[in-house]
Each structure stands twice: as C-alpha cells, then as structure tokens.
Design an enzyme around this catalytic site. Sequence first.
Site, mmCIF file in Angstrom:
data_model
loop_
_atom_site.group_PDB
_atom_site.id
_atom_site.type_symbol
_atom_site.label_atom_id
_atom_site.label_comp_id
_atom_site.label_asym_id
_atom_site.label_seq_id
_atom_site.Cartn_x
_atom_site.Cartn_y
_atom_site.Cartn_z
ATOM 1 N N GLU B 61 0.807 -1.223 0.000
ATOM 2 C CA GLU B 61 0.000 0.000 0.000
ATOM 3 C C GLU B 61 0.837 1.268 0.000
ATOM 4 O O GLU B 61 0.536 2.226 -0.710
ATOM 5 C CB GLU B 61 -0.956 0.025 1.197
ATOM 6 C CG GLU B 61 -2.153 -0.904 1.077
ATOM 7 C CD GLU B 61 -1.865 -2.338 1.494
ATOM 8 O OE1 GLU B 61 -0.719 -2.624 1.894
ATOM 9 O OE2 GLU B 61 -2.782 -3.176 1.423
ATOM 10 N N HIS B 130 -10.420 -4.278 11.270
ATOM 11 C CA HIS B 130 -11.096 -4.152 9.976
ATOM 12 C C HIS B 130 -12.381 -3.336 10.045
ATOM 13 O O HIS B 130 -13.251 -3.492 9.195
ATOM 14 C CB HIS B 130 -11.426 -5.542 9.416
ATOM 15 C CG HIS B 130 -10.320 -6.175 8.630
ATOM 16 N ND1 HIS B 130 -9.212 -6.708 9.216
ATOM 17 C CD2 HIS B 130 -10.147 -6.364 7.302
ATOM 18 C CE1 HIS B 130 -8.412 -7.201 8.279
ATOM 19 N NE2 HIS B 130 -8.963 -6.999 7.107
HETATM 20 C C1 LIG Z 1 -2.170 -4.342 4.607
HETATM 21 C C2 LIG Z 1 -3.258 -5.183 4.083
HETATM 22 N N1 LIG Z 1 -3.617 -5.061 2.795
HETATM 23 C C3 LIG Z 1 -4.608 -5.811 2.298
HETATM 24 C C4 LIG Z 1 -5.265 -6.712 3.097
HETATM 25 C C5 LIG Z 1 -6.395 -7.550 2.535
HETATM 26 N N2 LIG Z 1 -5.937 -8.924 2.435
HETATM 27 C C6 LIG Z 1 -6.218 -9.818 3.398
HETATM 28 S S1 LIG Z 1 -5.502 -11.275 3.115
HETATM 29 C C7 LIG Z 1 -4.827 -10.751 1.670
HETATM 30 C C8 LIG Z 1 -4.002 -11.689 0.857
HETATM 31 C C9 LIG Z 1 -2.851 -12.216 1.604
HETATM 32 O O1 LIG Z 1 -2.216 -13.201 0.864
HETATM 33 P P1 LIG Z 1 -1.069 -14.074 1.475
HETATM 34 O O2 LIG Z 1 -0.129 -13.231 2.235
HETATM 35 O O3 LIG Z 1 -0.523 -14.897 0.394
HETATM 36 O O4 LIG Z 1 -1.807 -15.000 2.561
HETATM 37 P P2 LIG Z 1 -2.925 -16.110 2.343
HETATM 38 O O5 LIG Z 1 -4.236 -15.435 2.594
HETATM 39 O O6 LIG Z 1 -2.781 -16.654 0.988
HETATM 40 O O7 LIG Z 1 -2.682 -17.117 3.403
HETATM 41 C C10 LIG Z 1 -5.163 -9.433 1.424
HETATM 42 C C11 LIG Z 1 -4.771 -8.677 0.238
HETATM 43 C C12 LIG Z 1 -4.889 -6.790 4.442
HETATM 44 N N3 LIG Z 1 -5.517 -7.600 5.302
HETATM 45 N N4 LIG Z 1 -3.887 -6.033 4.915
#
Ligand SMILES: Cc1ncc(C[n+]2csc(CCOP(=O)(O)OP(=O)(O)O)c2C)c(N)n1
Lengths: 350, 329
Positions: B61, B130
Amino acid sequence: MDRQLFHGMLKDMLLARSFEERAAQEYSAGNIAGFLHLYPGEEAVAVGVIHAADQSDYIVSTYREHVHAMVRGVPPRAVMAELFGKLDGCSKGMGGSMHLFDRERRFMGGYAIVGETYPVAIGLGYAIAMQRLPEAVICFFGDGAVNQGTFHESLNMAALWKLPVLFVCENNHYQIGTEIHRHSAVSDVYQRACGYDIPAHKVNGMDVLEVHAKTGEALQRIREGTGPQLLEMETYRFRGHSVSDPGSYRPRVEVDAFRQRDPIKQAEREAQSLYPDAQQLSAVGADHIQLFSAHLQQQDLINEQEIVKLQQQVDSIVEDAVQFAQQSPQPDMQQAWDALNCNRADEVLI
Amino acid sequence: MVEQVTYYQALNRALDEAMAVDDTVFTLGEDVGLYGGSYRVTEGLYARYGAWRVRDTPISEGSFTGLGVGAALIGMRPVVEIMTVNFALLALDAIINMAAKIPFMSGGQFPMPLVVRMPGGVAKQLAAQHSQRLEHTLMNVAGIRIAVPSTPQDAYWQLQQAIRSNEPIVLLEHELLYFSKAELDTVQPAIPMHRAVVRRSGSDITLISYSRTAILAQQAAQQLAEQGIDAEVIDLRSLRPIDWQTCIDSVNKTHHVLIIEEDSVYAGAGAEIAAQLAERCFYILDAPVARHGGLDMPTPYNGQLEALSIPTLDSIAQAASKVLEGEAE
Ligand SMILES: Cc1ncc(C[n+]2csc(CCOP(=O)(O)OP(=O)(O)O)c2C)c(N)n1
Ligand SMILES: [Mg+2]
C-alpha cells in the site's frame, strides 16, 4: 520417525481438517460471522512446524490461524468459542477468527493487517536475545505478505542483530485472487532472504515429515545463536481465500492437481506403506519372520484401524467444541471496557 | 437517463466513463483487475482497458499509493483503490507527506490529480482491525479534499469530479453501502463536489451526518416524525471542505443540532463540526450542539457488542429527542 510424534501430527492434521470444515458449516448456519479464512490443504505446515518447536518458543500468525493456535495447544473449545464471539473464547469474544491470542501458551496472536507478523516477531526476538534466553520465535506469513515493506525492514534487522526468529512463509501461491507470478517479480520466496544473508530453503509444505525435519534443523541453528532462518513452505489452499470467496479465479486443473497431493492423505499413505498387509507378510520367508517383526515394531507407524480411531476422536473433539461454544455466554459491554483498560489497574490518570 | 443502480455500479460507471474519454486515467490496487475488485467497483474494466490501466498490485500500500503520487506529478490521473481504510494506514505517508505537501512545498509547481478511494466503517463482525474509519485523521490534513458519498448518485458524481480535479482527493466509501440501490441520473448536471444537501426538510432539529449514518439519520427522522418531531437532515457529502452555509441556514430554522457519526465522538469528525457550529451559531441555538457517535473503543468482534458500539436508528432518534428535551448526552 518416532511413532508417538507421528500419531500426534496425524491427529492434529485430522483435527485441523475436521475443525475447519465444521467452522465453514457453522458460518453458513449463522453462528460465526465476519471474515473466516480456512486452512484445508495447508495443514502439514502448521502441524509440522509447531510440532518441531519447543513449548517455550513463541508463535506469531496471521488471520488464517485457527490451526496454528490449536497445534500450539489452545483448546479447540476456546478457538471455536472465539469464532462464535463468546466469552469463553481465547480472546473473550473481542477478537474473533482473525485475532486468536493465548498468552500462557505463547500464542502471540493472529494479525489481520498483512505484514504485521514480522515486526511483532522481531520484537519478541529482540527481547529474547537481550536476555540471552534459549527461546525462538516462529513468524508465519503468506506469499502475498512478502511485498509489504515490513518484510524487508524486519528481515534486515533480524539479520543485523542475529535475532532468534524463524520466518515461515506459507506459500499457497495466491494473494486472494492474484497468483504469485502476477504479484512477485521473484516467485521463489526463499531467494529473497539472500539479500539479507539469511539462510533459507524451499520445503515441500504438503509433506508433514519434511516440514517437521526442516523446521527442526532450522530451529537448531537458531538456538546455536547464528541468527534468523527462513523456510518457504510450498502449499495450497483447497478453499477460497475466505468463506465469502468462491476462488473461481483458479483453474480447475490446478485445484485438482493440488488436491491429489492432500497432505493428510499423503501422511496416511506414507504411514500405511510401512505397514505390510497379510500378503506381504506371508511372502516373507520363515527365516525372516523374527527379523521382520522386530523391524516392524520399529517402523510400523499406523494402521487403518488406528486412523479410523483417530478420526473418531477428532470428530468428537470438534463436536464437543461446538457444543461448548454454543453454551458459552455472550460477553457484555463491561467486559469489553475491561479488555480495553486491562493495563491501567493502579495508575492515577488525572 | 435514470436507472436503479447499486453504489458499486455507480462508482464503476463513473470510472469507466472517465477512462473511456481520458487515456491518462488509470486505476490500481489489490485485485482490481482480473478479480474485478473486492467490492466489484472495477468489474469489467480489466477486459476493457488492459493491465496497464487496470493494474493488480502486490500488497504494498505504501508504495503503490506513492506510485500514484509520482504518476500524478507528470500528468497522469491515477485512481488508487485501497482495499479498505484499515490498510490505508500503511499509505498515510504517501497521502499526507507526499500528495498533500508536494504542490505546496514546490511553491505551486505541480498538479496532484490523484484520487484515493477506499471503503471503511463497521460492516459485519470484521473485528477491530477491519472496522475503522479514517476521516478524523485525514480531516486535519491541509492539502487534501475528502468526499464521503452516501448514495449511488453522489458516488457517481463525486468520483467523476475527483478524477477531473487537479487536487488530491480521498473518497471514503462505506462497506455497507456498496450493495445499496437507488436512482442514478447520468444526464443531470452534477452539483458541486463539496456542497451539502438537505435530504429532508424539517423545523425542529437539524441532524447533520455523512456516509452511512446520513442514511440512518433519514430513517430516524421518519421515526421522529411519528413522535411529532420534525427533523431536518443534512448529508454533508464532504468533510474537507465542509459546506457551513447549508448547516447554518438549517440551524436558523431549527435552533437545535445533533451531529451523527459512526466513528467515536472523541476527537472525531463531529468535534470539528460542533466547534464550528458553536462558534458560528451560538446566538441562534436553543440548546448546546450535541454529538452522537460510536463508543470510544476498538470495535468488538462479538455481534451484540458490535451493534451496541455504533449509532442505530433507535439511538439516533433517542439522542435527537434528548436534545429537544434539553438533556443532551
Ligand atoms: C495491509 C493489508 N492489505 C490488504 C489486506 C487484505 N488482504 C487480506 S488477506 C490478503 C491476501 C494475503 O495473501 P497471502 O499473504 O498470500 O496470505 P494467504 O491469505 O494466501 O494465506 C489481502 C490482500 C490486508 N488484510 N492487509
Ligand atoms: Mg497466499
């Protein structure tokens, strides 16, 4: 392989699967709300890693952390009650699915802002190193989380000050709907660690034995005082990102291919293959019987009936957890204020 | 043409139309492309405009919002989508230290046609990390403008106006509004971006609000009408700048004010509104300016506590009655 350890790990994987599938049902039934990120497919990672850790090691996890908490010893009752938002939940109903905490068991939280686990982990590591304790910190994060600035900042400090942190990437290839090749210039996460001179390896995250062994080795080196290590666990989530995500951006063939590699089935097969059936036994010559049974006693890890028994056990644990969560009371507003002000007991403020 | 559309569709329409006529407009954010946006705002745009103009980003971000700043400096019109305001906390450096400051620090050399869109607010049991709101933080930042649309029509107008503006603009959307439906008229000329609107006219008390609570305030006004209280409802539509004249005109009629916000009232958006109205309307007020808002605590996950932590229809109506009875909160 130690028979007891293997049984423990298989049981935890079965429990993980069963618990998560039930949580999905309870979500549909309206007993759980908000975001619910489930773990099926990835069980071998949390189970293998945490079984290789000491009870005195700290765990820091993400919002996809029910299984990490349970493997660490947080009772399934307390986890389910938290998902239900109830008072007996491990965060007293204030945190929910994404924010499980258990101080006593050194489960240092589920964090829902991507990239938060690293700084928390190096903070714990700093405190440990400062006091010259033999403990370590295990920091979980996803493949999508490595593009957050905190990853690089924290890896640098961890390496610079030789902090006792094991960084564990749960690479399930997706950042919600974005596949790893579309979010990362270098898709082998472990390679990134070389920029900070942190030893790192890629591990088959669908194989609990490999996960366990590689984690054990890494923790061993960390305890020798050589600084942080990083492991990239290649895994896959069978479901969508959260229960509200159908996951339809993933090719069917890909999902099926990974389902073939289901870590639980794999662990069962691995164990059973070492356990000869009647035909194999009879094929062994008379002279060898004694030798063979001795060998068997060492090697036989599990048979089919034992697996059935384990499954029954975990199903009743999950059923009990749901009953418990249902009966647990709702927290009241005073309890919310108490949680907020928990650290100001004797201070005079004004 | 007048149609019934949802809030997210109105935003989609505004963005699509802006991209169609101006090649410098592009959007970026997590899952805005192939996935179509977490709240479907960018649905269909990836297929229409391709990866350069509808860019799926990594979870970075701070840097992708900063990228928007950089591109805006040389004439692009980036529309940055931050998945929710909670993650915008990581982008505050780009918004506050860069976007808001560069035009000023450079002595007025650079335009900053940057739009940063993001939803916030309490949705349904998303827990403390959130469920946040960012208006209080951003309202204090000179150099940016903040729009807070509550209807599909405003979402459409204000996003288009924001894209055309050369100033950095933050659009605060609400997670619970995306699927609300109302009329969208794409032909009628837009009203100025930061003008407040009287949604219901009345003579007893002025309810001032914005975003989702402005909708609740209108419903509460109906409830109050049944009790014989005639409330006027102002939807601010914008928090920086604020259209004081519309508020003052209303207080001139009603002599009573209740400000409603979802955020905690402690140093919240309502604090500024209350202070300004106390200064500007002191001699026409029959009661102290009152505020009604969320509890001063992180949002609890538990559903019952969450519901108690923010204003509801009933609590707004009660707070309004109290102001008239002379016993404000
Ligand atoms: C700073 C931030 N940006 C966006 C999000 C929204 N978000 C939640 S989980 C996620 C994807 C995360 O992917 P990864 O790190 O690969 O973990 P996974 O869910 O696949 O276990 C996003 C974009 C967030 N929670 N925090
Ligand atoms: Mg992932």
